[in-house]
Enzyme design. Structure first.
Site, PDB file in Angstrom:
ATOM      1  N   LYS A  10     -11.969  -6.157  11.768  1.00 29.79           N
ATOM      2  CA  LYS A  10     -12.767  -5.168  11.023  1.00 29.79           C
ATOM      3  C   LYS A  10     -14.152  -5.027  11.649  1.00 29.79           C
ATOM      4  O   LYS A  10     -14.710  -3.922  11.700  1.00 29.79           O
ATOM      5  CB  LYS A  10     -12.864  -5.587   9.558  1.00 29.79           C
ATOM      6  CG  LYS A  10     -11.515  -5.511   8.845  1.00 29.79           C
ATOM      7  CD  LYS A  10     -11.528  -6.229   7.523  1.00 29.79           C
ATOM      8  CE  LYS A  10     -10.181  -6.183   6.834  1.00 29.79           C
ATOM      9  NZ  LYS A  10     -10.096  -7.109   5.696  1.00 29.79           N
ATOM     10  N   ASP A  33      -8.944 -11.659  10.879  1.00 35.93           N
ATOM     11  CA  ASP A  33      -8.932 -10.397  10.135  1.00 35.93           C
ATOM     12  C   ASP A  33     -10.345  -9.800  10.103  1.00 35.93           C
ATOM     13  O   ASP A  33     -10.540  -8.610  10.355  1.00 35.93           O
ATOM     14  CB  ASP A  33      -8.416 -10.682   8.715  1.00 35.93           C
ATOM     15  CG  ASP A  33      -8.533  -9.493   7.796  1.00 35.93           C
ATOM     16  OD1 ASP A  33      -7.643  -8.628   7.829  1.00 35.93           O
ATOM     17  OD2 ASP A  33      -9.516  -9.420   7.033  1.00 35.93           O
ATOM     18  N   GLU A  38      -2.345 -15.839   1.994  1.00 36.92           N
ATOM     19  CA  GLU A  38      -0.989 -15.831   2.542  1.00 36.92           C
ATOM     20  C   GLU A  38      -0.500 -17.274   2.702  1.00 36.92           C
ATOM     21  O   GLU A  38      -1.308 -18.204   2.802  1.00 36.92           O
ATOM     22  CB  GLU A  38      -1.015 -15.197   3.937  1.00 36.92           C
ATOM     23  CG  GLU A  38      -1.565 -13.793   3.989  1.00 36.92           C
ATOM     24  CD  GLU A  38      -0.535 -12.742   3.615  1.00 36.92           C
ATOM     25  OE1 GLU A  38       0.668 -13.027   3.740  1.00 36.92           O
ATOM     26  OE2 GLU A  38      -0.947 -11.662   3.172  1.00 36.92           O
ATOM     27  N   VAL A  74       0.837  -1.213   0.000  1.00 36.02           N
ATOM     28  CA  VAL A  74       0.000   0.000   0.000  1.00 36.02           C
ATOM     29  C   VAL A  74       0.869   1.260   0.000  1.00 36.02           C
ATOM     30  O   VAL A  74       0.656   2.182  -0.795  1.00 36.02           O
ATOM     31  CB  VAL A  74      -0.954   0.014   1.228  1.00 36.02           C
ATOM     32  CG1 VAL A  74      -1.880   1.224   1.156  1.00 36.02           C
ATOM     33  CG2 VAL A  74      -1.770  -1.283   1.298  1.00 36.02           C
ATOM     34  N   GLY A  91      -5.703  -4.881  -1.922  1.00 31.62           N
ATOM     35  CA  GLY A  91      -4.940  -4.533  -3.120  1.00 31.62           C
ATOM     36  C   GLY A  91      -4.199  -3.231  -2.849  1.00 31.62           C
ATOM     37  O   GLY A  91      -4.783  -2.308  -2.271  1.00 31.62           O
ATOM     38  N   LYS A 104      -5.771  -2.155  10.727  1.00 32.97           N
ATOM     39  CA  LYS A 104      -6.932  -2.676  11.483  1.00 32.97           C
ATOM     40  C   LYS A 104      -6.481  -3.377  12.764  1.00 32.97           C
ATOM     41  O   LYS A 104      -7.161  -3.302  13.779  1.00 32.97           O
ATOM     42  CB  LYS A 104      -7.745  -3.636  10.619  1.00 32.97           C
ATOM     43  CG  LYS A 104      -6.973  -4.840  10.135  1.00 32.97           C
ATOM     44  CD  LYS A 104      -7.416  -5.316   8.782  1.00 32.97           C
ATOM     45  CE  LYS A 104      -6.239  -5.911   8.045  1.00 32.97           C
ATOM     46  NZ  LYS A 104      -6.103  -5.526   6.693  1.00 32.97           N
ATOM     47  N   ALA A 131       9.673   6.125   5.746  1.00 30.07           N
ATOM     48  CA  ALA A 131      10.424   5.273   6.682  1.00 30.07           C
ATOM     49  C   ALA A 131      10.165   3.806   6.361  1.00 30.07           C
ATOM     50  O   ALA A 131       9.016   3.392   6.198  1.00 30.07           O
ATOM     51  CB  ALA A 131      10.006   5.578   8.118  1.00 30.07           C
TER      52      ALA A 131
END
Ligand code: NAP
Length: 455
Positions: A206, A202, A191, A17, A309, A106, A46
């Protein structure tokens, strides 16, 4: 060109991202300045490893491993490192240094959201996190702003793309969970360690974020009931299809009316559930996400699109950066998180929904009456029953019928499969009843128990 004031933007992280955010900030600088009313100067990026390969070419001189120094003097800090530490410490450092924070993290917000928002409140800073739930889909701003004058009653979200991809392929191809997972990993949709996705962690993070925002309360992660999709098999998908449903991993956030004079409460839960094929959520295919919101005045709303994405998520991040820049220019204190409602989250046993129970039973006369009796004693009312007779020797299906036919068709030879749809029942009653069914002499096996959502 308009002579804009310059705002200093620090970016922490240049992965999937972050690299896209940096690229868009650099390439669309003039346009963003017009929209934000300020020139957004990318002061530095960074990272951990200065030599790591990046998804896009970015000026080398912008990179640093010294996030602490980069943060000081920045107006906006974009945190895209992920994980809890050092993200938490650096977000708090940014707030304390007077910056507004934009984050897609998140995990951080679901576990340390209160600490972060309180720190921001104390200094009048703002924390923006549109990308933290459902990637590119605008859902945080609609809940926080557009629906601020309404009362959200329920949210049902498909908020994890990996699990939706797996369940969708199982549904459309009749494939098995393990095979689809392996292919999803090969294609990069899942993954190497898929636990966070397939076990619902996950989605639970959320759900905690969405519920906190929608119900103006603090929902700790451990208040979210969580079940993953690893127990969903091809037979369950097929049985769901036969009954007019599709199985989706749902994040359900629900406002519950007070019982027995008590006040309102909420339920936040993640589990695979049956959704009617006519429901808008049933048409969410592949790795897409959707959030279905029911509000008292607005009615039903659905937000749909890419839940992940790099570049898609970068869109949501940049929207937040523009909002932060506008606030800097306009001045004034941040809006802050609204948690005044302070609603308790109830345990899963209090939830009321419909269920589909699939049992393998002895194919004997009177079995259905026994099963119906146990359900009725447990305050679980039957809406539909379908019986499939399974031939004793081959396991093959030899006939299918509704409850009345089924009762008359018992052959005394082998097993039958009963698929029972219930009316709304309390989860605790339902699970105690299923235990009694399992222990009864007539039930050979409880094949599955699935909640039905979306009514
Ligand atoms: P990523 O590809 O793993 O990138 C993480 C970046 O952070 C890397 O550039 C890494 O540096 C840097 N980083 C990690 N630890 C650091 C440290 N201690 N000090 C300095 N830099 C550090 O992650 P991502 O997929 O971009 O995700 C970023 C955030 O967005 C996460 O919170 C994630 O949950 C969220 N998000 C991601 C997506 C998505 O589709 N990927 C969607 C929605 C939300 P190096 O490159 O040098 O290792």
């Amino acid at each position: 060109m308009t002579d804009y004031r310059t705002l200093r933007v620090a970016l922490l992280g240049a992965g999937a991202v972050g690299s896209q955010v940096a690229d868009l900030l650099l390439r669309h600088g003039d346009e963003l300045a017009d929209r934000a009313g300020a020139k957004l100067e990318l002061a530095g990026i960074a990272v951990r490893d200065l030599d790591a390969k990046r998804d896009v070419d970015l000026p080398r001189e912008l990179f640093t491993t010294d996030a602490d120094t980069l943060i000081v003097g920045s107006d906006i800090v974009i945190e895209l490192m992920g994980g809890i530490e050092p993200a938490r410490t650096q977000v708090l450092h940014a707030i304390a240094s007077g910056a507004d924070v934009v984050t897609a993290n998140k995990a951080l917000l679901a576990t340390h959201g209160s600490e972060v928002f309180e720190a921001a409140d104390q200094v009048g800073a703002e924390v923006y996190y549109e990308a933290a739930a459902a990637g590119a889909i605008p859902i945080i701003r609609p809940l926080r702003d557009s629906l601020a004058g309404d009362r959200v009653v329920r949210i049902m979200g498909i908020v994890n793309g990996t699990t939706n991809y797996i369940l969708d392929r199982m549904d459309t191809e009749g494939a098995d969970f393990g095979d689809v997972l392996a292919q999803a990993q090969a294609l990069g949709y899942a993954e190497a360690d898929p636990t966070a996705d397939v076990e619902g962690y996950d989605a639970a993070q959320k759900a905690a974020i969405l519920a906190s925002l929608a119900f103006h309360t603090t929902v700790p992660l451990d208040a979210v009931h969580r079940e993953g999709i690893t127990a969903v098999d091809a037979a369950m998908i097929e049985s769901a299809r036969h009954a007019g449903y599709v199985i989706k991993l749902l994040a359900v956030c629900e406002r519950l009316a007070g019982e027995n004079g008590g006040g309102e409460s909420i339920s936040v839960r993640v589990y695979p559930a049956l959704v009617e094929r006519t429901h808008p959520l049933a048409s969410v295919h592949g790795a897409n996400n959707a959030v279905f919101v029911q509000a008292e005045a607005a009615g039903d709303l659905m937000f749909y699109g890419a839940g992940a994405g790099g570049v898609q998520t970068a869109s949501a991040v940049l929207g937040d950066v523009v909002s932060a820049a506008r606030r800097h220019i306009a001045g004034g204190i941040g809006v802050g998180e609204s948690t005044r409602a302070n609603l308790p989250a109830v345990p899963i046993g209090h939830v009321i929904t419909r269920y589909q129970i699939t049992l393998e039973v002895d194919d004997q006369p009177g079995v259905l009456a026994t099963v119906a009796g146990i359900l009725s004693e447990g305050r679980v009312s039957i809406a539909t029953v379908e019986q499939t007779v399974i031939e004793a020797s081959s396991g093959a299906v030899v006939s299918t019928g509704s409850a009345n036919e089924a009762q008359g068709s018992a052959t005394g030879a082998g097993s039958a499969r009963l698929v029972i749809g219930t009316h709304k029942a309390r989860e605790q009653d339902l699970s105690e009843t299923v235990e009694r069914l399992a222990a009864s002499g007539v039930v050979e096996r409880v094949v599955s128990v699935l909640r039905v959502e979306g009514n």
